[in-house]
Motif scaffolding. Structure first.
Motif, PDB file in Angstrom:
ATOM      1  N   VAL A   1      -6.563  -1.076  -4.885  1.00 21.71           N
ATOM      2  CA  VAL A   1      -7.166  -2.400  -5.528  1.00 21.71           C
ATOM      3  C   VAL A   1      -6.938  -3.672  -4.492  1.00 21.71           C
ATOM      4  CG1 VAL A   1      -7.260  -3.584  -7.547  1.00 21.71           C
ATOM      5  CG2 VAL A   1      -6.940  -1.202  -7.654  1.00 21.71           C
ATOM      6  N   SER A   2      -7.886  -4.324  -4.317  1.00 21.70           N
ATOM      7  CA  SER A   2      -7.678  -5.367  -3.460  1.00 21.70           C
ATOM      8  C   SER A   2      -7.217  -6.639  -4.282  1.00 21.70           C
ATOM      9  CB  SER A   2      -9.062  -5.908  -2.675  1.00 21.70           C
ATOM     10  OG  SER A   2      -9.853  -6.245  -3.845  1.00 21.70           O
ATOM     11  N   GLY A   3      -6.428  -7.467  -3.680  1.00 20.41           N
ATOM     12  CA  GLY A   3      -6.150  -8.722  -4.276  1.00 20.41           C
ATOM     13  C   GLY A   3      -7.279  -9.405  -4.057  1.00 20.41           C
ATOM     14  N   LEU A   4      -7.273 -11.028  -4.953  1.00 22.42           N
ATOM     15  CA  LEU A   4      -8.504 -11.857  -4.792  1.00 22.42           C
ATOM     16  C   LEU A   4      -8.057 -12.906  -3.882  1.00 22.42           C
ATOM     17  CD1 LEU A   4     -11.031 -12.750  -6.236  1.00 22.42           C
ATOM     18  CD2 LEU A   4      -9.568 -13.896  -7.916  1.00 22.42           C
ATOM     19  N   ASN A   5      -6.694 -13.313  -4.030  1.00 22.03           N
ATOM     20  CA  ASN A   5      -6.330 -14.431  -3.033  1.00 22.03           C
ATOM     21  C   ASN A   5      -5.984 -14.216  -1.603  1.00 22.03           C
ATOM     22  OD1 ASN A   5      -6.873 -16.980  -5.325  1.00 22.03           O
ATOM     23  ND2 ASN A   5      -5.461 -15.491  -6.272  1.00 22.03           N
ATOM     24  N   PRO A   6      -5.985 -14.932  -0.752  1.00 26.28           N
ATOM     25  CA  PRO A   6      -5.156 -14.941   0.378  1.00 26.28           C
ATOM     26  C   PRO A   6      -3.740 -14.126   0.036  1.00 26.28           C
ATOM     27  CG  PRO A   6      -6.124 -16.783   0.505  1.00 26.28           C
ATOM     28  CD  PRO A   6      -6.397 -16.428  -0.870  1.00 26.28           C
ATOM     29  N   HIS A   7      -3.193 -13.109   1.076  1.00 21.38           N
ATOM     30  CA  HIS A   7      -2.199 -12.439   0.808  1.00 21.38           C
ATOM     31  C   HIS A   7      -1.766 -11.986  -0.776  1.00 21.38           C
ATOM     32  CE1 HIS A   7      -0.260 -14.777   4.527  1.00 21.38           C
ATOM     33  NE2 HIS A   7      -1.540 -14.393   4.733  1.00 21.38           N
TER      34      HIS A   7
ATOM     35  N   ILE B   1      -2.903   4.631  -8.167  1.00 22.27           N
ATOM     36  CA  ILE B   1      -3.332   3.503  -7.871  1.00 22.27           C
ATOM     37  C   ILE B   1      -2.381   2.626  -7.028  1.00 22.27           C
ATOM     38  CG2 ILE B   1      -4.608   1.362  -8.561  1.00 22.27           C
ATOM     39  CD1 ILE B   1      -5.908   3.639  -9.789  1.00 22.27           C
ATOM     40  N   ASP B   2      -2.804   1.914  -5.791  1.00 19.03           N
ATOM     41  CA  ASP B   2      -2.145   1.217  -5.042  1.00 19.03           C
ATOM     42  C   ASP B   2      -2.602  -0.123  -5.179  1.00 19.03           C
ATOM     43  OD1 ASP B   2      -0.244   3.069  -4.402  1.00 19.03           O
ATOM     44  OD2 ASP B   2      -1.000   3.305  -2.219  1.00 19.03           O
ATOM     45  N   GLY B   3      -1.557  -1.303  -5.305  1.00 16.94           N
ATOM     46  CA  GLY B   3      -2.348  -2.665  -5.168  1.00 16.94           C
ATOM     47  C   GLY B   3      -1.522  -3.678  -5.970  1.00 16.94           C
ATOM     48  N   PRO B   4      -2.038  -4.878  -5.828  1.00 16.74           N
ATOM     49  CA  PRO B   4      -2.985  -5.355  -5.289  1.00 16.74           C
ATOM     50  C   PRO B   4      -2.792  -5.458  -3.708  1.00 16.74           C
ATOM     51  CG  PRO B   4      -2.160  -7.106  -6.478  1.00 16.74           C
ATOM     52  CD  PRO B   4      -1.280  -5.984  -6.959  1.00 16.74           C
ATOM     53  N   VAL B   5      -3.646  -4.970  -3.060  1.00 15.91           N
ATOM     54  CA  VAL B   5      -3.764  -5.301  -1.334  1.00 15.91           C
ATOM     55  C   VAL B   5      -4.351  -6.252  -0.853  1.00 15.91           C
ATOM     56  CG1 VAL B   5      -3.629  -3.812   0.633  1.00 15.91           C
ATOM     57  CG2 VAL B   5      -3.299  -2.551  -1.409  1.00 15.91           C
ATOM     58  N   PRO B   6      -3.684  -7.133   0.165  1.00 17.63           N
ATOM     59  CA  PRO B   6      -4.495  -8.090   0.532  1.00 17.63           C
ATOM     60  C   PRO B   6      -5.865  -7.660   1.211  1.00 17.63           C
ATOM     61  CG  PRO B   6      -2.241  -8.330   1.183  1.00 17.63           C
ATOM     62  CD  PRO B   6      -2.420  -7.045   0.455  1.00 17.63           C
ATOM     63  N   ALA B   7      -6.918  -8.177   0.792  1.00 16.93           N
ATOM     64  CA  ALA B   7      -8.217  -7.631   1.148  1.00 16.93           C
ATOM     65  C   ALA B   7      -8.332  -7.738   2.717  1.00 16.93           C
ATOM     66  CB  ALA B   7      -9.206  -8.280   0.604  1.00 16.93           C
ATOM     67  N   ASP B   8      -7.825  -8.623   3.512  1.00 21.73           N
ATOM     68  CA  ASP B   8      -8.029  -8.688   4.952  1.00 21.73           C
ATOM     69  C   ASP B   8      -7.286  -7.715   5.527  1.00 21.73           C
ATOM     70  OD1 ASP B   8      -5.604  -9.456   4.493  1.00 21.73           O
ATOM     71  OD2 ASP B   8      -5.394 -11.267   5.764  1.00 21.73           O
ATOM     72  N   SER B   9      -6.441  -7.015   5.104  1.00 23.72           N
ATOM     73  CA  SER B   9      -5.826  -5.621   5.541  1.00 23.72           C
ATOM     74  C   SER B   9      -5.838  -4.456   4.943  1.00 23.72           C
ATOM     75  CB  SER B   9      -4.112  -6.051   5.850  1.00 23.72           C
ATOM     76  OG  SER B   9      -3.850  -6.020   4.362  1.00 23.72           O
ATOM     77  N   LEU B  10      -6.996  -4.392   4.188  1.00 25.18           N
ATOM     78  CA  LEU B  10      -7.059  -3.025   3.294  1.00 25.18           C
ATOM     79  C   LEU B  10      -8.138  -2.152   3.920  1.00 25.18           C
ATOM     80  CD1 LEU B  10      -6.868  -1.708   0.699  1.00 25.18           C
ATOM     81  CD2 LEU B  10      -8.446  -2.954  -0.393  1.00 25.18           C
ATOM     82  N   PHE B  11      -9.174  -2.527   4.685  1.00 24.71           N
ATOM     83  CA  PHE B  11     -10.112  -1.538   5.130  1.00 24.71           C
ATOM     84  C   PHE B  11     -10.187  -0.997   6.329  1.00 24.71           C
ATOM     85  CE2 PHE B  11     -11.887  -4.140   1.450  1.00 24.71           C
ATOM     86  CZ  PHE B  11     -12.182  -2.987   0.578  1.00 24.71           C
ATOM     87  N   TYR B  12      -8.997  -1.567   7.204  1.00 27.54           N
ATOM     88  CA  TYR B  12      -9.053  -1.456   8.819  1.00 27.54           C
ATOM     89  C   TYR B  12      -9.188   0.136   9.034  1.00 27.54           C
ATOM     90  CZ  TYR B  12      -4.197  -0.251   8.973  1.00 27.54           C
ATOM     91  OH  TYR B  12      -2.940   0.400   8.934  1.00 27.54           O
ATOM     92  N   GLN B  13      -8.502   0.957   8.134  1.00 23.58           N
ATOM     93  CA  GLN B  13      -8.172   2.334   8.662  1.00 23.58           C
ATOM     94  C   GLN B  13      -9.291   2.959   7.473  1.00 23.58           C
ATOM     95  OE1 GLN B  13      -4.420   3.608   7.863  1.00 23.58           O
ATOM     96  NE2 GLN B  13      -4.288   3.364   5.870  1.00 23.58           N
ATOM     97  N   CYS B  14     -10.231   2.628   6.934  1.00 20.96           N
ATOM     98  CA  CYS B  14     -10.892   3.398   5.848  1.00 20.96           C
ATOM     99  C   CYS B  14     -11.832   4.269   6.377  1.00 20.96           C
ATOM    100  CB  CYS B  14     -11.789   2.343   4.852  1.00 20.96           C
ATOM    101  SG  CYS B  14     -13.095   1.648   5.760  1.00 20.96           S
ATOM    102  N   THR B  15     -12.084   4.236   7.680  1.00 23.32           N
ATOM    103  CA  THR B  15     -13.042   5.390   8.407  1.00 23.32           C
ATOM    104  C   THR B  15     -12.445   6.191   9.271  1.00 23.32           C
ATOM    105  OG1 THR B  15     -13.924   3.632   9.920  1.00 23.32           O
ATOM    106  CG2 THR B  15     -15.161   3.853   8.109  1.00 23.32           C
ATOM    107  N   THR B  16     -11.516   5.594   9.869  1.00 23.61           N
ATOM    108  CA  THR B  16     -10.828   6.500  11.168  1.00 23.61           C
ATOM    109  C   THR B  16      -9.692   7.199  10.473  1.00 23.61           C
ATOM    110  OG1 THR B  16      -9.443   4.461  11.466  1.00 23.61           O
ATOM    111  CG2 THR B  16     -11.095   4.518  12.814  1.00 23.61           C
ATOM    112  N   ASN B  17      -9.117   6.877   9.784  1.00 22.60           N
ATOM    113  CA  ASN B  17      -7.797   7.710   9.132  1.00 22.60           C
ATOM    114  C   ASN B  17      -7.687   7.156   7.668  1.00 22.60           C
ATOM    115  OD1 ASN B  17      -5.843   9.531   8.805  1.00 22.60           O
ATOM    116  ND2 ASN B  17      -4.276   7.834   9.460  1.00 22.60           N
ATOM    117  N   PRO B  18      -8.857   7.672   6.709  1.00 24.41           N
ATOM    118  CA  PRO B  18      -8.869   7.357   5.477  1.00 24.41           C
ATOM    119  C   PRO B  18      -7.546   7.428   4.544  1.00 24.41           C
ATOM    120  CG  PRO B  18     -10.285   8.958   5.674  1.00 24.41           C
ATOM    121  CD  PRO B  18      -9.823   8.483   6.984  1.00 24.41           C
TER     122      PRO B  18
END
Length: 335
Positions: free
Chosen positions: A208-214, A243-260
């Motif tokens: 689950v992503s966060g809403l705000n920065p960090h 469930i993991d989170g809230p994870v900062p959205a700017d670092s959440l998706f970087y590996q979602c396709t290469t090593n999900p």
């Protein structure tokens, strides 16, 4: 053939690329054992598209799925006869094409309610065309939910194994911020988890992503995480969800396709969830309606009026979406 799911596929907005991608896709999957496709649209428009784009399809107009001949080489078509060719102008929406687009969806849901089909795919839509027809169209999930009285629909973007649930969707960013509550975030997480069974994942690991920065930095940059998102995650964990989170959205998706690491993600607002999917899979994503009792999806692109009826449209996303819904239907109905 009879063990394949029956999938209703609408023509979408007739003045856009919907007719072109539909006939190309139907021709592409012919004989491929993907599903039993049931086209829903206007025979005159689709036959015109076949002639214009040199697609060797023949349609068999019927009034109900029970009249379908699944052994025929012809495509079974629910012909609603609601777009006179004189009202069809390439790339220019009007009330007639907008109303027809909604009619096709209405008919599809009617068949689903009576269990005549196993799943549905909506063709490329136009919010403007629907508006001209007098309906404030916010997207297929909300439209279908209104039809059947479901209060909490959500949309999940799917691109291969990247699956992102949008907690809020087609509203302004300012309104989306006001909509973020513990209850809504919890419902989005739960709907995402329940949908994963249709993808063959029984015990999903969800971020689950966060809403705000960090993710708010413990309240320094916003309190929504502390007041709403973390309590929603805790409530989901009480159901036994991983469930993991809230994870900062700017670092959440970087590996979602290469090593999900995760089976699914829950984003807080439209662009937060759409940007990572479209950066990686702009022409390979489907939009699945979840939180409703029906298996339904559409393509994650519009009706492209700028290239409508020019032979330039790519039907690949529609094919991917039909294949996805077909597999989900097989999982649900044990076909």
């Amino acid at each position: 053939m009879n063990n394949l799911p029956i999938i209703g596929i609408t023509m979408g907005e007739a003045s856009g690329i919907g007719p072109e991608v539909l006939v190309k896709m139907l021709n592409d999957i012919s004989g491929k054992n993907v599903c039993r496709p049931l086209a829903i649209g206007d025979a005159r428009v689709l036959e015109l598209a076949c002639r214009k784009f040199d697609v060797p399809l023949k349609f068999r107009a019927i009034g109900h799925p029970k009249e379908a001949d699944w052994g025929s080489e012809e495509i079974n078509l629910i012909d609603l006869q609601d777009v006179p060719l004189e009202k069809l102008e390439a790339g220019k929406h009007n009330a007639v094409t907008g109303r027809a687009m909604l009619n096709y969806t209405d008919k599809l849901i009617e068949f689903y309610k009576e269990e005549s089909i196993h799943g549905g795919v909506g063709g490329p839509h136009s919010k403007k065309a629907a508006d001209l027809a007098g309906y404030n169209f916010l997207g297929y999930p909300y439209y279908i939910a209104d039809m059947i009285g479901e209060p909490d629909p959500f949309m999940m973007l799917v691109a291969n194994k990247t699956r992102v649930v949008n907690t809020t969707l087609h509203v302004s960013l300012r309104k989306a911020l006001d909509m973020i509550t513990k209850d809504l975030v919890f419902k989005a997480i739960k709907a995402g988890a329940e949908a994963m069974a249709l993808f063959g994942v029984d015990k999903p690991h969800i971020a689950v992503s966060g809403l705000n920065p960090h993710s708010g930095e413990e309240g320094m940059f916003g309190t929504e995480e502390e007041e709403h998102i973390i309590p929603a995650i805790e409530a989901a964990r009480e159901l036994g969800l991983n469930i993991d989170g809230p994870v900062p959205a700017d670092s959440l998706f970087y590996q979602c396709t290469t090593n999900p690491r995760y089976d699914a993600y829950v984003a807080m607002y439209h662009d937060q969830g759409h940007i990572p999917v479209k950066v990686d899979s702009f022409m390979d994503a489907s939009a699945v309606a979840i939180g409703i009792p029906y298996i339904f999806a559409t393509v994650d692109h519009g009706c492209a009026p700028d290239i409508a009826w020019q032979g330039k449209a790519n039907h690949g996303v529609l094919r991917t979406t039909v294949e996805l819904i077909s597999q989900m239907a097989k999982n649900k109905y044990n076909l």
